[in-house]
Design an enzyme around this catalytic site. Sequence first.
Site, PDB file in Angstrom:
ATOM      1  CG  LEU A  88      -2.046  -1.241   1.275  1.00  0.00           C
ATOM      2  CD1 LEU A  88      -2.624  -0.753   2.668  1.00  0.00           C
ATOM      3  CD2 LEU A  88      -3.043  -0.968   0.152  1.00  0.00           C
ATOM      4  CG  ASP A  89       0.676   3.970  -3.278  1.00  0.00           C
ATOM      5  OD1 ASP A  89       1.710   3.155  -3.306  1.00  0.00           O
ATOM      6  OD2 ASP A  89       0.070   4.334  -3.925  1.00  0.00           O
ATOM      7  CB  ALA A  90       3.489   6.736   1.925  1.00  0.00           C
TER       8      ALA A  90
ATOM      9  CG  HIS B  29       0.619   4.468  -7.945  1.00  0.00           C
ATOM     10  ND1 HIS B  29       1.577   5.850  -8.268  1.00  0.00           N
ATOM     11  CD2 HIS B  29       1.159   4.064  -6.875  1.00  0.00           C
ATOM     12  CE1 HIS B  29       2.284   5.788  -7.225  1.00  0.00           C
ATOM     13  NE2 HIS B  29       2.055   4.773  -6.314  1.00  0.00           N
TER      14      HIS B  29
END
Length: 228
Positions: free
Chosen positions: A100-102, A182
């Site tokens: 998961l992205d930040a 993404h």
Amino acid sequence: MRLDKYLCNATELTRSLAKKMLHRGEVTCDGEVVKDSGFKVKPEHTICINGEPTEVRGQRYLMLHKPVDTVCSSVDDGYASVLTLLDLPKREQLKIVGRLDADTTGLLLLTSDGQWSHRITSPNARCGKRYRVILEAAISDEALTQLGDGVLLHGEDSPVRGQVERIDERQIWLTIEEGKYHQVKRMCAAVGNKVVGLHRQQIGALELDAGLAPGQWRPLTEEEIALF
């Protein structure tokens, strides 16, 4: 399993410290001192350190509610690693199942079981991931239909699609099976919108425990492990 490896798996010892302990005669197998680091430990053996029995940890399976501004990596990337949230021995040995992205929150799985992880992340598994998506602008019915029918992402050769459900004018549930870079953000960009908040609620049939606040975690139950 070699005795030195066994000691590392069962304790906080490094391989070199385990060998020093063996050399000092602090390790016994069934009551007999063993100094050979290559000694083969069998399931029926009882290994003690200074008289205290040891046991190799079994596989570990965890659910974490990932908070914002943390990264799914052990490398310092400007944010704290999610591994720092785990008050566990040898946490660095856990594999983060998917990323998961930040700026993305929600359900994150961690395990020491590589095969179990592969069953979730393999493209052949077609394991759905359900996200609550907050958008910058109201989303039209036409855009919802496009997301469900398929959109072509920049740099890709074939369209990707998801299962879509409207929450309100600026929020949707979006379930995807692929794991392209993404992907959710790019899908929404493809229909002329921008993601301003993203939260993963579910992987396959496993939902994030509502009792876990951001940053909290718990072991999975046997029933939850068996879902994959």
